[in-house]
Design a protein around this motif. Structure first.
Motif, PDB file in Angstrom:
ATOM      1  N   ALA A 155      -9.119  21.297  25.531  1.00  0.00           N
ATOM      2  CA  ALA A 155      -7.762  21.753  25.681  1.00  0.00           C
ATOM      3  C   ALA A 155      -7.346  22.725  26.652  1.00  0.00           C
ATOM      4  CB  ALA A 155      -7.589  22.552  24.227  1.00  0.00           C
ATOM      5  N   ASP A 156      -8.378  23.357  27.204  1.00  0.00           N
ATOM      6  CA  ASP A 156      -8.364  24.546  28.306  1.00  0.00           C
ATOM      7  C   ASP A 156      -8.521  24.167  29.802  1.00  0.00           C
ATOM      8  OD1 ASP A 156     -10.735  24.652  27.081  1.00  0.00           O
ATOM      9  OD2 ASP A 156     -10.756  26.633  26.555  1.00  0.00           O
ATOM     10  N   ASP A 157      -8.928  22.871  30.049  1.00  0.00           N
ATOM     11  CA  ASP A 157      -9.411  22.654  31.602  1.00  0.00           C
ATOM     12  C   ASP A 157      -8.277  22.061  32.151  1.00  0.00           C
ATOM     13  OD1 ASP A 157     -10.488  21.780  33.846  1.00  0.00           O
ATOM     14  OD2 ASP A 157     -12.443  21.269  32.896  1.00  0.00           O
ATOM     15  N   VAL A 179      -5.510  16.394  18.678  1.00  0.00           N
ATOM     16  CA  VAL A 179      -5.837  17.696  19.218  1.00  0.00           C
ATOM     17  C   VAL A 179      -7.055  17.236  20.138  1.00  0.00           C
ATOM     18  CG1 VAL A 179      -4.985  18.907  17.238  1.00  0.00           C
ATOM     19  CG2 VAL A 179      -7.571  18.159  17.459  1.00  0.00           C
ATOM     20  N   PHE A 180      -7.295  18.461  21.171  1.00  0.00           N
ATOM     21  CA  PHE A 180      -7.979  18.480  21.994  1.00  0.00           C
ATOM     22  C   PHE A 180      -9.098  19.864  21.844  1.00  0.00           C
ATOM     23  CE2 PHE A 180      -6.382  15.080  24.322  1.00  0.00           C
ATOM     24  CZ  PHE A 180      -5.132  15.146  24.401  1.00  0.00           C
ATOM     25  N   PRO A 181     -10.314  19.626  21.816  1.00  0.00           N
ATOM     26  CA  PRO A 181     -11.338  20.638  21.606  1.00  0.00           C
ATOM     27  C   PRO A 181     -11.225  21.770  22.646  1.00  0.00           C
ATOM     28  CG  PRO A 181     -12.571  18.897  22.274  1.00  0.00           C
ATOM     29  CD  PRO A 181     -11.257  18.415  22.340  1.00  0.00           C
ATOM     30  N   GLU A 182     -11.406  23.000  22.380  1.00  0.00           N
ATOM     31  CA  GLU A 182     -11.521  23.837  23.344  1.00  0.00           C
ATOM     32  C   GLU A 182     -12.970  23.755  23.856  1.00  0.00           C
ATOM     33  OE1 GLU A 182      -9.699  26.096  24.092  1.00  0.00           O
ATOM     34  OE2 GLU A 182      -7.875  25.972  22.508  1.00  0.00           O
ATOM     35  N   ALA A 183     -13.226  24.230  25.171  1.00  0.00           N
ATOM     36  CA  ALA A 183     -14.447  24.051  25.765  1.00  0.00           C
ATOM     37  C   ALA A 183     -15.421  24.746  25.217  1.00  0.00           C
ATOM     38  CB  ALA A 183     -14.175  24.493  27.475  1.00  0.00           C
ATOM     39  N   SER A 184     -15.215  26.164  24.628  1.00  0.00           N
ATOM     40  CA  SER A 184     -16.220  26.926  23.887  1.00  0.00           C
ATOM     41  C   SER A 184     -16.692  26.161  22.848  1.00  0.00           C
ATOM     42  CB  SER A 184     -15.243  28.257  23.573  1.00  0.00           C
ATOM     43  OG  SER A 184     -14.419  27.894  22.712  1.00  0.00           O
ATOM     44  N   LEU A 185     -15.790  25.178  22.040  1.00  0.00           N
ATOM     45  CA  LEU A 185     -16.333  24.521  21.008  1.00  0.00           C
ATOM     46  C   LEU A 185     -17.514  23.604  21.290  1.00  0.00           C
ATOM     47  CD1 LEU A 185     -16.426  23.700  18.038  1.00  0.00           C
ATOM     48  CD2 LEU A 185     -14.460  22.258  18.502  1.00  0.00           C
ATOM     49  N   LYS A 190     -23.500  22.935  22.299  1.00  0.00           N
ATOM     50  CA  LYS A 190     -24.511  22.407  23.245  1.00  0.00           C
ATOM     51  C   LYS A 190     -24.175  20.971  23.727  1.00  0.00           C
ATOM     52  CE  LYS A 190     -28.647  25.121  22.083  1.00  0.00           C
ATOM     53  NZ  LYS A 190     -27.792  26.440  21.461  1.00  0.00           N
ATOM     54  N   LEU A 191     -22.789  20.736  23.943  1.00  0.00           N
ATOM     55  CA  LEU A 191     -22.599  19.340  24.342  1.00  0.00           C
ATOM     56  C   LEU A 191     -21.847  19.607  25.570  1.00  0.00           C
ATOM     57  CD1 LEU A 191     -20.931  17.834  21.080  1.00  0.00           C
ATOM     58  CD2 LEU A 191     -22.992  17.322  22.206  1.00  0.00           C
ATOM     59  N   ASP A 192     -22.137  18.800  26.538  1.00  0.00           N
ATOM     60  CA  ASP A 192     -21.546  18.619  27.945  1.00  0.00           C
ATOM     61  C   ASP A 192     -20.797  17.368  28.152  1.00  0.00           C
ATOM     62  OD1 ASP A 192     -23.581  17.299  28.828  1.00  0.00           O
ATOM     63  OD2 ASP A 192     -24.258  18.962  29.941  1.00  0.00           O
ATOM     64  N   ASP A 193     -20.262  16.933  29.286  1.00  0.00           N
ATOM     65  CA  ASP A 193     -20.029  15.580  29.535  1.00  0.00           C
ATOM     66  C   ASP A 193     -20.885  14.644  29.671  1.00  0.00           C
ATOM     67  OD1 ASP A 193     -20.436  17.333  32.055  1.00  0.00           O
ATOM     68  OD2 ASP A 193     -20.028  15.292  33.094  1.00  0.00           O
ATOM     69  N   ARG A 194     -22.196  14.986  29.766  1.00  0.00           N
ATOM     70  CA  ARG A 194     -23.307  14.017  29.843  1.00  0.00           C
ATOM     71  C   ARG A 194     -23.674  13.825  28.334  1.00  0.00           C
ATOM     72  NH1 ARG A 194     -22.189  11.506  34.238  1.00  0.00           N
ATOM     73  NH2 ARG A 194     -22.759  12.613  36.118  1.00  0.00           N
ATOM     74  N   SER A 195     -24.094  14.794  27.486  1.00  0.00           N
ATOM     75  CA  SER A 195     -24.539  14.453  26.342  1.00  0.00           C
ATOM     76  C   SER A 195     -23.434  14.170  25.243  1.00  0.00           C
ATOM     77  CB  SER A 195     -25.100  15.922  25.765  1.00  0.00           C
ATOM     78  OG  SER A 195     -24.160  17.096  25.807  1.00  0.00           O
ATOM     79  N   LEU A 196     -22.076  14.499  25.668  1.00  0.00           N
ATOM     80  CA  LEU A 196     -21.095  14.034  24.758  1.00  0.00           C
ATOM     81  C   LEU A 196     -20.991  12.588  24.470  1.00  0.00           C
ATOM     82  CD1 LEU A 196     -18.543  15.422  23.063  1.00  0.00           C
ATOM     83  CD2 LEU A 196     -17.407  15.113  24.974  1.00  0.00           C
ATOM     84  N   LEU A 204     -19.602  14.345  15.992  1.00  0.00           N
ATOM     85  CA  LEU A 204     -18.443  14.879  16.249  1.00  0.00           C
ATOM     86  C   LEU A 204     -17.453  14.745  15.289  1.00  0.00           C
ATOM     87  CD1 LEU A 204     -18.320  12.167  19.375  1.00  0.00           C
ATOM     88  CD2 LEU A 204     -18.864  14.655  19.126  1.00  0.00           C
ATOM     89  N   ASP A 205     -17.484  14.021  14.081  1.00  0.00           N
ATOM     90  CA  ASP A 205     -16.442  14.317  12.809  1.00  0.00           C
ATOM     91  C   ASP A 205     -16.558  15.671  12.441  1.00  0.00           C
ATOM     92  OD1 ASP A 205     -15.393  11.780  13.068  1.00  0.00           O
ATOM     93  OD2 ASP A 205     -16.684  11.026  11.513  1.00  0.00           O
ATOM     94  N   GLN A 206     -17.856  16.393  12.276  1.00  0.00           N
ATOM     95  CA  GLN A 206     -18.024  17.447  12.179  1.00  0.00           C
ATOM     96  C   GLN A 206     -17.280  18.662  12.847  1.00  0.00           C
ATOM     97  OE1 GLN A 206     -22.186  18.447  11.566  1.00  0.00           O
ATOM     98  NE2 GLN A 206     -22.167  17.289   9.646  1.00  0.00           N
ATOM     99  N   LEU A 207     -17.286  18.582  14.251  1.00  0.00           N
ATOM    100  CA  LEU A 207     -16.716  19.418  15.281  1.00  0.00           C
ATOM    101  C   LEU A 207     -15.121  18.984  15.293  1.00  0.00           C
ATOM    102  CD1 LEU A 207     -19.051  18.640  18.463  1.00  0.00           C
ATOM    103  CD2 LEU A 207     -18.617  20.957  16.996  1.00  0.00           C
ATOM    104  N   ALA A 208     -14.793  17.765  14.882  1.00  0.00           N
ATOM    105  CA  ALA A 208     -13.409  17.549  14.798  1.00  0.00           C
ATOM    106  C   ALA A 208     -12.827  18.546  13.793  1.00  0.00           C
ATOM    107  CB  ALA A 208     -12.825  16.073  14.471  1.00  0.00           C
ATOM    108  N   ARG A 209     -13.531  18.587  12.568  1.00  0.00           N
ATOM    109  CA  ARG A 209     -12.794  19.585  11.588  1.00  0.00           C
ATOM    110  C   ARG A 209     -12.918  21.089  12.027  1.00  0.00           C
ATOM    111  NH1 ARG A 209     -15.103  15.479   8.714  1.00  0.00           N
ATOM    112  NH2 ARG A 209     -17.317  16.251   8.622  1.00  0.00           N
ATOM    113  N   LYS A 210     -13.616  21.523  12.944  1.00  0.00           N
ATOM    114  CA  LYS A 210     -13.773  22.734  13.363  1.00  0.00           C
ATOM    115  C   LYS A 210     -12.436  22.783  14.434  1.00  0.00           C
ATOM    116  CE  LYS A 210     -18.695  23.719  13.066  1.00  0.00           C
ATOM    117  NZ  LYS A 210     -19.783  23.935  13.710  1.00  0.00           N
ATOM    118  N   ALA A 211     -12.053  21.884  15.008  1.00  0.00           N
ATOM    119  CA  ALA A 211     -11.131  21.831  16.011  1.00  0.00           C
ATOM    120  C   ALA A 211      -9.866  21.689  15.347  1.00  0.00           C
ATOM    121  CB  ALA A 211     -11.278  20.627  17.069  1.00  0.00           C
ATOM    122  N   GLY A 212      -9.899  21.713  14.021  1.00  0.00           N
ATOM    123  CA  GLY A 212      -8.429  21.598  13.210  1.00  0.00           C
ATOM    124  C   GLY A 212      -7.965  20.291  13.136  1.00  0.00           C
ATOM    125  N   ALA A 213      -8.877  19.060  13.229  1.00  0.00           N
ATOM    126  CA  ALA A 213      -8.606  17.834  13.091  1.00  0.00           C
ATOM    127  C   ALA A 213      -9.147  17.213  11.802  1.00  0.00           C
ATOM    128  CB  ALA A 213      -8.910  17.125  13.958  1.00  0.00           C
TER     129      ALA A 213
END
Length: 274
Positions: A155-157, A179-185, A190-196, A204-213
């Protein structure tokens, strides 16, 4: 090839990138669609009615396969009979006419309005049904790669600004929400463009809920000189089943439209995206 998307014209159904969830209060919004026509003449209006019929059936049902059905040909022949009302918007509004043809050839948005008691029987005849439930909000976990350049869309890049705009535009025809996740999330997880790219959908579904989705839509988009376009892979989980789909050699915009159409196909219970 620059990072800017290829801005292909969104021909059908673009009515708002952040449409409200479907409810009794927004049925009128659900039962409408839009296309681009030249002028306001009858011939082009009839062409527009056909395109809008395809769009509204997909918009209401979520089933992307309907326009390909053989029996759609007969329905398109009488597409105007399903329209409860329509309106035009001059896409060049505010720009003075500067040729001898005047407004005759100016592009217009044609919005068609429909009634549920007309469209729902059409869907039933096609073996489908309306999807009136609230659309889940999707968190987009996307990895973009072009040559040596690669990053995770957040969301912030600022590098991802054109992508975020294009993705949001893709949601309008099907009244989807993203929605798009914040880089801090991502970094906290411990996810980057390679591990993602290899993260499982449950994580990712768990992270989605943290991102408000409500859940995640994950994918990658890679530029291919051979394909003369982008190769996009998408994945989404529903009812403990993972769905995957791909498109090759397309623009940014089409890659994201394919993502949203595929997600709508799965979430509406209509099975594997094509």
């Amino acid at each position: 090839m620059p990072w800017l998307p290829c801005l292909a014209v969104v021909v059908v159904g673009l009515i708002g990138a952040t449409a409200s969830p479907v409810s009794a209060a927004t049925v009128d919004e659900l039962y409408q669609s839009q296309t681009i026509v030249t002028g306001q003449g009858e011939e082009n209006r009839q062409i527009g009615f056909k395109a809008c019929l395809d769009a509204v059936l997909v918009r209401v049902s979520g089933d992307q396969r309907l326009p390909k059905r053989p029996d759609m040909a007969a329905l398109r022949d009488k597409a105007g009979s399903f329209v409860a009302g329509f309106r035009y918007h001059d896409r060049l509004e505010g720009i003075p006419v500067h040729d001898e043809q005047g407004t005759h050839d100016r592009p217009h948005d044609l919005t068609c309005l429909y009634k549920p008691d007309v469209i729902d029987p059409v869907l039933a005849a096609l073996g489908s049904k309306p999807r009136l439930a609230e659309r889940p909000r999707l968190a987009i976990f996307l990895v973009a790669e072009q040559g040596a350049r690669h990053f995770a869309l957040t969301a912030d890049d600022q590098r991802g600004a054109p992508m975020r705009e294009s993705f949001a535009n893709a949601t309008g025809p099907l009244i989807m929400r993203i929605v798009f996740p914040e880089a801090s999330l991502l970094s906290a997880s411990k996810l980057d463009d390679r591990s993602l790219s290899h993260a499982d959908m449950a994580t990712l579904d768990q992270l989605a809920r943290k991102a408000g989705a409500d859940q995640a839509l994950a994918g990658s988009i890679i530029w291919s000189d051979k394909e003369l376009g982008w190769i996009a892979d998408w994945r989404l989980a529903m009812n403990a089943k993972a769905y995957r789909w791909q498109v090759r050699g397309v623009s940014f915009d089409e890659a994201f439209r394919v993502a949203i159409r595929g997600a709508a196909q799965v979430l509406s219970g209509n099975g594997q995206p094509e």
